[in-house]
Design an enzyme around this catalytic site. Structure first.
Site, PDB file in Angstrom:
ATOM      1  CG  ASP A 147      47.495  37.641  87.226  1.00  0.00           C
ATOM      2  OD1 ASP A 147      48.100  36.908  86.430  1.00  0.00           O
ATOM      3  OD2 ASP A 147      46.320  38.000  87.053  1.00  0.00           O
ATOM      4  CB  CYS A 203      47.852  33.541  82.583  1.00  0.00           C
ATOM      5  SG  CYS A 203      47.677  31.812  83.057  1.00  0.00           S
TER       6      CYS A 203
HETATM    7  P1  HMG Z   1      49.091  18.052  87.093  1.00  0.00           P
HETATM    8  O1  HMG Z   1      50.389  17.917  86.363  1.00  0.00           O
HETATM    9  O2  HMG Z   1      47.857  17.688  86.355  1.00  0.00           O
HETATM   10  O3  HMG Z   1      48.982  17.252  88.459  1.00  0.00           O
HETATM   11  O4  HMG Z   1      48.989  19.559  87.583  1.00  0.00           O
HETATM   12  P2  HMG Z   1      49.975  16.490  89.390  1.00  0.00           P
HETATM   13  O5  HMG Z   1      49.197  16.282  90.634  1.00  0.00           O
HETATM   14  O6  HMG Z   1      50.510  15.310  88.651  1.00  0.00           O
HETATM   15  O7  HMG Z   1      51.179  17.489  89.685  1.00  0.00           O
HETATM   16  C1  HMG Z   1      52.319  17.634  88.888  1.00  0.00           C
HETATM   17  C2  HMG Z   1      53.533  17.792  89.770  1.00  0.00           C
HETATM   18  O8  HMG Z   1      53.402  18.978  90.552  1.00  0.00           O
HETATM   19  C3  HMG Z   1      53.709  16.661  90.784  1.00  0.00           C
HETATM   20  O9  HMG Z   1      55.111  16.543  91.016  1.00  0.00           O
HETATM   21  C4  HMG Z   1      53.049  17.189  92.025  1.00  0.00           C
HETATM   22  O10 HMG Z   1      53.572  16.635  93.205  1.00  0.00           O
HETATM   23  C5  HMG Z   1      53.376  18.654  91.946  1.00  0.00           C
HETATM   24  P3  HMG Z   1      55.894  15.192  90.591  1.00  0.00           P
HETATM   25  O11 HMG Z   1      55.197  14.088  91.276  1.00  0.00           O
HETATM   26  O12 HMG Z   1      55.753  15.146  89.081  1.00  0.00           O
HETATM   27  O13 HMG Z   1      57.275  15.445  91.069  1.00  0.00           O
HETATM   28  N1  HMG Z   1      52.352  19.493  92.579  1.00  0.00           N
HETATM   29  C6  HMG Z   1      52.626  20.521  93.399  1.00  0.00           C
HETATM   30  N2  HMG Z   1      53.779  21.018  93.872  1.00  0.00           N
HETATM   31  C7  HMG Z   1      53.695  22.085  94.708  1.00  0.00           C
HETATM   32  N3  HMG Z   1      52.519  22.666  95.064  1.00  0.00           N
HETATM   33  C8  HMG Z   1      51.347  22.200  94.590  1.00  0.00           C
HETATM   34  C9  HMG Z   1      51.386  21.079  93.724  1.00  0.00           C
HETATM   35  N4  HMG Z   1      50.417  20.381  93.107  1.00  0.00           N
HETATM   36  C10 HMG Z   1      51.022  19.424  92.402  1.00  0.00           C
HETATM   37  N5  HMG Z   1      50.202  22.787  94.942  1.00  0.00           N
HETATM   38  C11 HMG Z   1      48.092  21.411  88.844  1.00  0.00           C
HETATM   39  C12 HMG Z   1      47.785  20.087  88.158  1.00  0.00           C
HETATM   40  C13 HMG Z   1      46.756  22.044  89.205  1.00  0.00           C
HETATM   41  C14 HMG Z   1      48.913  21.138  90.096  1.00  0.00           C
HETATM   42  C15 HMG Z   1      48.896  22.304  87.857  1.00  0.00           C
HETATM   43  O14 HMG Z   1      48.210  22.354  86.653  1.00  0.00           O
HETATM   44  C16 HMG Z   1      49.106  23.708  88.361  1.00  0.00           C
HETATM   45  O15 HMG Z   1      49.810  23.935  89.349  1.00  0.00           O
HETATM   46  N6  HMG Z   1      48.490  24.689  87.674  1.00  0.00           N
HETATM   47  C17 HMG Z   1      48.570  26.087  88.079  1.00  0.00           C
HETATM   48  C18 HMG Z   1      48.773  26.965  86.869  1.00  0.00           C
HETATM   49  C19 HMG Z   1      48.827  28.400  87.312  1.00  0.00           C
HETATM   50  O16 HMG Z   1      49.313  28.731  88.387  1.00  0.00           O
HETATM   51  N7  HMG Z   1      48.315  29.311  86.444  1.00  0.00           N
HETATM   52  C20 HMG Z   1      48.310  30.700  86.736  1.00  0.00           C
HETATM   53  C21 HMG Z   1      47.346  31.072  87.813  1.00  0.00           C
HETATM   54  S1  HMG Z   1      45.663  31.243  87.243  1.00  0.00           S
HETATM   55  C22 HMG Z   1      45.608  32.832  86.540  1.00  0.00           C
HETATM   56  O17 HMG Z   1      46.626  33.459  86.388  1.00  0.00           O
HETATM   57  C23 HMG Z   1      44.272  33.429  86.210  1.00  0.00           C
HETATM   58  C24 HMG Z   1      43.831  34.483  87.234  1.00  0.00           C
HETATM   59  O18 HMG Z   1      44.772  35.527  87.333  1.00  0.00           O
HETATM   60  C25 HMG Z   1      42.478  35.078  86.808  1.00  0.00           C
HETATM   61  C26 HMG Z   1      42.447  35.490  85.338  1.00  0.00           C
HETATM   62  O19 HMG Z   1      43.248  36.345  84.905  1.00  0.00           O
HETATM   63  O20 HMG Z   1      41.610  34.918  84.638  1.00  0.00           O
HETATM   64  C27 HMG Z   1      43.658  33.884  88.626  1.00  0.00           C
HETATM   65 MG    MG Z   2      44.904  37.177  85.874  1.00  0.00          MG
END
Ligand code: HMG
Ligand code: MG
Length: 285
Positions: free
Chosen positions: A14, A238
């Site tokens: 994070d 984030c």
């Molecule tokens: P999407 O664009 O809707 O879905 O993303 P997709 O399936 O079309 O994926 C896009 C591209 O990413 C594709 O590549 C996939 O293959 C690839 P392309 O075909 O275009 O070349 N891909 C991946 N690559 C590597 N590893 C993977 C993966 N998945 C897909 N796992 C998705 C949907 C969920 C993947 C995207 O929105 C995402 O990764 N989101 C994560 C965002 C994130 O990390 N946010 C921060 C963390 S949460 C947070 O900080 C809150 C927390 O701290 C608590 C709080 O404070 O509240 C936990």
């Molecule tokens: Mg957080």
């Protein structure tokens, strides 16, 4: 006997995920190793998310491969889907964390799914994680306020937390993603969540945008929570939560808890060293 509080360190994940400068993999590994040496027992070291969405975490596999695993420390990885889970399992994460939001606006912005879609997407991830024998942790984001939708109904948080528990999470972390929670809103949120998830299976995850994180931790302690997420050096934010600033600093939580007579088992001097290094890695640090 003094009351024990567990700190779950989220700095390497994070804390660093929002940094625009690409931090060298070796520095991320060095940071996690310093954290391992401080007495922390739970560290979220990386996330296996889409590198298109969060470029800073693209080297998650190399980070996990490079860290020195210390006995007694569990290393976690954040995973949004089956692809992420595969990466986390291949990297031998001790636990994986799945994440949802209690608000529709942030759910869409962060993972491109509605709240309902996110639960559907995560069910097979949770099942596969449990079958693989790794611990499963859950996060609910925006537990009091959402950067897009405003105040969040506590019932949403209870519903999402309960769903994560039903999927097999051993613990659900309640995220004040943008650091807008205060004592009142934290209490109201816990009023709704505690009847469905016991305090022993909840963690508090407070960002400190408005300087209220320690107050929110105190409220949570009063309600029985004994696990808190924090990021060394107060790093974080984030990329999909506009205005979100750092997590509460692990150093500040350790000091605060010690003053209040709680035991964390963390060495403040070793943690301070990790904190100085962490701050040197980030822009302006
Ligand atoms: P999407 O664009 O809707 O879905 O993303 P997709 O399936 O079309 O994926 C896009 C591209 O990413 C594709 O590549 C996939 O293959 C690839 P392309 O075909 O275009 O070349 N891909 C991946 N690559 C590597 N590893 C993977 C993966 N998945 C897909 N796992 C998705 C949907 C969920 C993947 C995207 O929105 C995402 O990764 N989101 C994560 C965002 C994130 O990390 N946010 C921060 C963390 S949460 C947070 O900080 C809150 C927390 O701290 C608590 C709080 O404070 O509240 C936990
Ligand atoms: Mg957080």
């Amino acid at each position: 006997m003094a009351d024990h509080v567990t700190l779950f360190e989220v700095g390497p994940r994070d804390g660093l995920q929002n940094e625009s400068r690409m931090i060298p993999t070796a520095d991320k590994i060095a940071l996690t190793d310093m954290l391992s040496a401080s007495g922390l027992t739970r560290i979220e070291a990386a996330s296996f998310v889409s590198p298109k969405w969060v470029p800073q975490m693209a080297d998650a596999a190399d980070v996990m491969a490079g860290i020195k695993r210390r006995e007694g420390v569990r290393y976690a990885a954040l995973t949004p889907n089956l692809r992420g889970l595969e990466g986390a399992l291949a990297a031998e994460a001790d636990e994986v964390a799945i994440f949802v939001s209690a608000s529709e606006g942030f759910s869409k912005a962060n993972i491109n799914a509605t709240m309902a879609q996110s639960l559907d997407r995560l069910k097979p991830v949770a099942q596969a994680a449990l079958e693989a024998g790794v611990l499963l942790r859950g996060y609910v984001s925006c537990v009091t306020d959402c950067p897009f939708d405003g105040p969040v109904p506590p019932e949403n948080v209870a519903r999402m937390a309960e769903a994560l528990m039903e999927m097999g999470c051993y613990e659900v972390s309640l995220g004040d993603t943008i650091g807008h929670a205060n004592a009142d809103s934290t209490n109201r949120m816990l009023d709704a969540v505690l009847p469905v998830v016991p305090a022993a299976q909840l963690a508090g995850h407070f960002h400190d945008t408005k300087g209220t994180a320690l107050e929110n931790i105190d409220v949570s302690l009063e309600r029985g929570l004994r696990t808190f997420d924090a990021a060394v050096g107060g790093l974080g934010g984030c990329p999909y939560a506009p205005g979100a600033s750092g997590n509460v600093a692990t150093e500040a939580v350790v000091d605060h808890l010690a003053q209040r007579g709680f035991v964390t088992g963390i060495d403040p001097a070793a943690l301070a060293k990790a904190g100085a290094f962490a701050r040197s890695l980030v822009s302006g640090g």
